[in-house]
Write a protein that holds these residues in place. Structure first.
Motif, mmCIF file in Angstrom:
data_model
loop_
_atom_site.group_PDB
_atom_site.id
_atom_site.type_symbol
_atom_site.label_atom_id
_atom_site.label_comp_id
_atom_site.label_asym_id
_atom_site.label_seq_id
_atom_site.Cartn_x
_atom_site.Cartn_y
_atom_site.Cartn_z
ATOM 1 N N ASP A 1 40.503 35.429 51.341
ATOM 2 C CA ASP A 1 40.249 35.517 49.903
ATOM 3 C C ASP A 1 39.920 34.180 49.259
ATOM 4 O O ASP A 1 39.700 34.113 48.046
ATOM 5 C CB ASP A 1 41.463 36.140 49.192
ATOM 6 C CG ASP A 1 41.616 37.614 49.515
ATOM 7 O OD1 ASP A 1 40.677 38.371 49.224
ATOM 8 O OD2 ASP A 1 42.656 38.005 50.080
ATOM 9 N N GLU B 1 48.044 38.911 42.339
ATOM 10 C CA GLU B 1 46.657 39.363 42.371
ATOM 11 C C GLU B 1 46.190 39.597 43.806
ATOM 12 O O GLU B 1 45.465 40.553 44.087
ATOM 13 C CB GLU B 1 45.761 38.345 41.665
ATOM 14 C CG GLU B 1 45.970 38.313 40.150
ATOM 15 C CD GLU B 1 45.157 37.224 39.467
ATOM 16 O OE1 GLU B 1 44.535 36.402 40.187
ATOM 17 O OE2 GLU B 1 45.165 37.172 38.231
ATOM 18 N N GLY C 1 46.996 42.878 44.994
ATOM 19 C CA GLY C 1 46.322 43.991 44.318
ATOM 20 C C GLY C 1 46.986 44.428 43.027
ATOM 21 O O GLY C 1 46.718 45.530 42.526
ATOM 22 N N ASN D 1 47.551 44.333 39.072
ATOM 23 C CA ASN D 1 46.936 43.963 37.803
ATOM 24 C C ASN D 1 48.036 43.370 36.941
ATOM 25 O O ASN D 1 48.787 44.087 36.286
ATOM 26 C CB ASN D 1 46.307 45.185 37.135
ATOM 27 C CG ASN D 1 45.610 44.829 35.833
ATOM 28 O OD1 ASN D 1 45.832 43.772 35.245
ATOM 29 N ND2 ASN D 1 44.753 45.734 35.362
#
Length: 202
Positions: free
Chosen positions: A161, A184, A187, A189
C-alpha cells in the motif's frame, strides 16, 4: 564484577507470571512468529514492541551477533559501564538478527511499519551519557528531551500500500499519527466512526 545475567527474568502472559531464561528479544520474536503462523489465511494485525535495545544493558547471545568486536565483549558489569555504546550496538545487532528471522515468516503482501522509541536512555543515570547518534553528551540530551538525540529516531513504512516507495521525509511524526493510517489500512472508514462535529488532525 561478574558477567551480567540476562537469562533470568519474569515473563507475564495474560496476567500469569513465569520465570524464563530465554533472551528477551528472541522470546518476543518467537511469540510474534507463533502468532503469525496461527492466523492461517485470516487477515491480522500485530503490534510488536521489542524491549531492546534498552536497560538493563547486557551482552546478547553470540549466536545473534556477527561483528567480532561485539562477540568478544566480556559482558562484565565493569566493561558494560565503561563501554556502554558497544553493548548498546551489540543489542541493536541482536535485534536486527531477530527482526530478520521474523520477516521470513511475514507474507509479502503485508504492510510493515517500523519505528523507534524517542531516543536512547541515559546510561546508568551517570556519565558517560549516550544519545541516539552515540555521541557522548554530559548534558543528557537523550530520551525524554526535545533535543535531536531524543527525537531523531527511525520510522520506515513498506508494503503493497506504499505509493512511490523509496522516498524520504524529514517531517516530525508522533506515534499517535499512525492510528488513523493503520485503521485505514484495515479498511476502516475512520470519519464514519466519529461523533458528528469531531475532526481528525490528519
Amino acid at each position: 564484577a561478574g558477567v551480567q545475567n540476562y537469562r533470568n527474568w519474569t515473563k507475564v502472559v495474560n496476567g500469569v507470571s513465569s520465570n524464563t531464561t530465554l533472551y528477551a528479544t528472541t522470546d518476543q520474536a518467537n511469540d510474534a512468529i507463533s502468532f503469525i503462523q496461527g492466523q492461517g489465511t485470516n487477515l491480522w494485525f500485530l503490534w510488536l514492541a521489542f524491549s531492546a535495545p534498552h536497560g538493563p544493558i547486557n551482552k546478547p547471545p553470540v549466536s545473534l551477533l556477527t561483528t567480532p568486536a561485539y562477540i568478544n565483549l566480556s559482558g562484565t558489569h565493569t566493561d558494560i559501564v565503561t563501554n556502554g555504546r558497544a553493548y548498546q550496538e551489540a543489542m541493536t545487532q541482536a535485534l536486527d538478527t531477530e527482526i530478520g528471522r521474523l520477516l521470513t515468516f511475514v507474507p509479502t503482501n503485508t504492510d510493515i511499519i517500523f519505528l523507534g522509541d524517542n531516543g536512547s536512555e541515559i546510561q546508568f543515570q551517570q556519565p558517560p551519557y549516550y544519545y541516539t547518534n552515540g555521541t557522548p553528551d554530559a548534558n543528557g540530551h537523550a530520551k525524554f528531551t526535545l533535543y535531536e538525540g531524543g527525537t531523531r529516531t527511525p520510522l520506515f513504512i513498506t508494503g503493497p500500500d506504499v505509493v512511490d516507495g523509496g522516498r524520504t521525509n524529514n517531517t516530525l511524526v508522533n506515534e499517535v499519527d499512525l492510528f488513523q493510517t493503520i485503521q485505514e489500512l484495515a479498511g476502516i472508514n475512520v470519519a464514519a466512526t466519529l461523533p458528528s462535529g469531531v475532526l481528525i488532525d490528519s
